[in-house]
Design a protein around this motif. Structure first.
Motif, short mmCIF file in Angstrom:
data_model
loop_
_atom_site.label_atom_id
_atom_site.label_comp_id
_atom_site.label_asym_id
_atom_site.label_seq_id
_atom_site.Cartn_x
_atom_site.Cartn_y
_atom_site.Cartn_z
N UNK A 52 0.82 -1.22 0.00
CA UNK A 52 0.00 0.00 0.00
C UNK A 52 0.85 1.27 0.00
N UNK A 53 2.00 1.22 0.66
CA UNK A 53 2.89 2.38 0.73
C UNK A 53 3.92 2.38 -0.40
N UNK A 54 3.86 1.35 -1.26
CA UNK A 54 4.76 1.23 -2.41
C UNK A 54 6.23 1.35 -2.00
N UNK A 55 6.58 0.68 -0.91
CA UNK A 55 7.94 0.79 -0.39
C UNK A 55 8.96 0.15 -1.32
N UNK A 254 -3.12 3.97 11.69
CA UNK A 254 -3.16 3.97 10.22
C UNK A 254 -2.95 2.56 9.68
N UNK A 255 -2.07 1.81 10.35
CA UNK A 255 -1.80 0.43 9.95
C UNK A 255 -3.05 -0.43 10.08
N UNK A 259 -4.97 -2.30 6.97
CA UNK A 259 -5.14 -3.75 6.93
C UNK A 259 -6.62 -4.11 6.86
N UNK A 260 -7.44 -3.40 7.62
CA UNK A 260 -8.89 -3.66 7.59
C UNK A 260 -9.46 -3.42 6.20
N UNK A 261 -9.01 -2.36 5.56
CA UNK A 261 -9.48 -2.03 4.21
C UNK A 261 -9.07 -3.10 3.21
#
Length: 316
Positions: A52-55, A254-255, A259-261
């Motif tokens: 999600x953060x495109x790390x 936020x984490x 994760x829920x999403x």
């Protein structure tokens, strides 16, 4: 004379620097794509954060390296992809799958621990009269064979002076197993991850967890060939993984929401389950012993014909 020597040494150092730079640049250009498995369940928080953060993209895209995340949820298929050369990194691979793959000749190496979550793996029942594994004698138990859950069942049976021959075991996936349990088609089911709170909400209860019996070790693995060719890339991969762990620690709310999403699990259940997990990637002696226990489980149940040196699989 001294000045000439200094100038000569300066030229030599410059040549070495330029050569090293050109070699590293060529190596980066030579590698065009990274394939990293993506498994979000049962609760693979670091993978979700990384994606999600495109790390990984932020780390490798500037070097012209594309990053892809094939969703391969079965460990055996993950290791098959490594053997075929279509997968570089196994981000969240069961210790069972690692050992079986290596024993069957797959060139694969463990470079870290992904998670340990004994509380996330459970034996559950619906009948209030079934309070422990000791009450399963002569009963029907369903769950996925050859997995951490199967290993948990056998360890729990031994603890209660029973064996698999003392009950009826049926090989079923977690979702079908819960369905069988809740419709009274089975007396107990092997359940993991988000399915645990869901089963609890539907009247089931936990009669045994992995706590004290196994660590439920999930590992980070890489193709041995890839490691030999691109050791610096593997180090950068682990650096990114550490960044995801740092983000999780510094941004818990936020984490949980992220994760829920991604998983469809409620934030309340995500937060509850998150406490079950240890995501420390350091490989400890305890982890090695746990993998040895897993290998013994595979040998004793006819899923492995010969043992391998567990430490030979580990590259730190």
């Amino acid at each position: 004379m001294k000045k000439r020597i200094v100038n000569f040494m300066s030229v030599i150092l410059l040549v070495i620097f330029l050569f090293s730079f050109s070699v590293s640049t060529f190596a980066a250009q030579e590698l065009e794509r990274l394939n990293i498995s993506y498994v979000k369940l049962p609760l693979n928080v670091p993978s979700i954060v990384e994606k999600e953060k495109q790390l990984f993209e932020k780390e490798f895209n500037p070097d012209g390296i594309e990053v892809e995340f094939p969703e391969i949820t079965q460990g055996s298929k993950m290791t098959q992809a490594v053997a075929a050369g279509s997968l570089d990194f196994c981000n969240a691979l069961g210790g069972t799958s690692l050992i079986l793959a290596a024993a069957n000749g797959v060139d694969i190496k463990m470079i870290g621990v992904y998670s340990r979550a004994p509380k996330a793996f459970n034996i559950m029942a619906k009948d209030p009269a079934i309070k422990s594994t000791a009450d399963l004698e002569g009963k029907k138990v369903v769950g996925p064979k050859g997995t951490i859950l199967h290993q948990l069942l056998l360890a729990s049976l031994v603890k209660n002076d029973l064996s698999l021959a003392d009950l009826e075991f049926v090989n079923l996936g977690i979702a079908r197993g819960i369905s069988a349990l809740l419709t009274d088609s089975a007396d107990a089911a092997l359940v993991a991850g988000p399915a645990v709170p869901q089963a609890l909400e539907n009247g089931a209860h936990i009669i045994e967890s992995g706590e004290g019996l196994l660590d439920a070790t999930i590992v980070i693995a890489v193709s041995g060939e890839f490691l030999d060719k691109h050791p610096a890339v593997v180090e950068r991969y682990l650096k990114v993984h550490q960044e995801s762990l740092k983000f999780m620690e510094e941004n818990p709310e936020e984490t949980f929401a992220m994760v829920a999403e991604e998983t469809g699990i409620s934030e309340k259940d995500v937060e509850k389950m998150y406490a079950w997990y240890d995501f420390n990637p350091e490989i400890t002696e305890s982890d090695i012993n746990e993998l040895k226990k897993t290998q013994n489980f595979l040998l004793n149940n006819g899923m492995l014909s010969q043992s391998i040196d567990i430490k030979s699989l580990i590259v730190e």
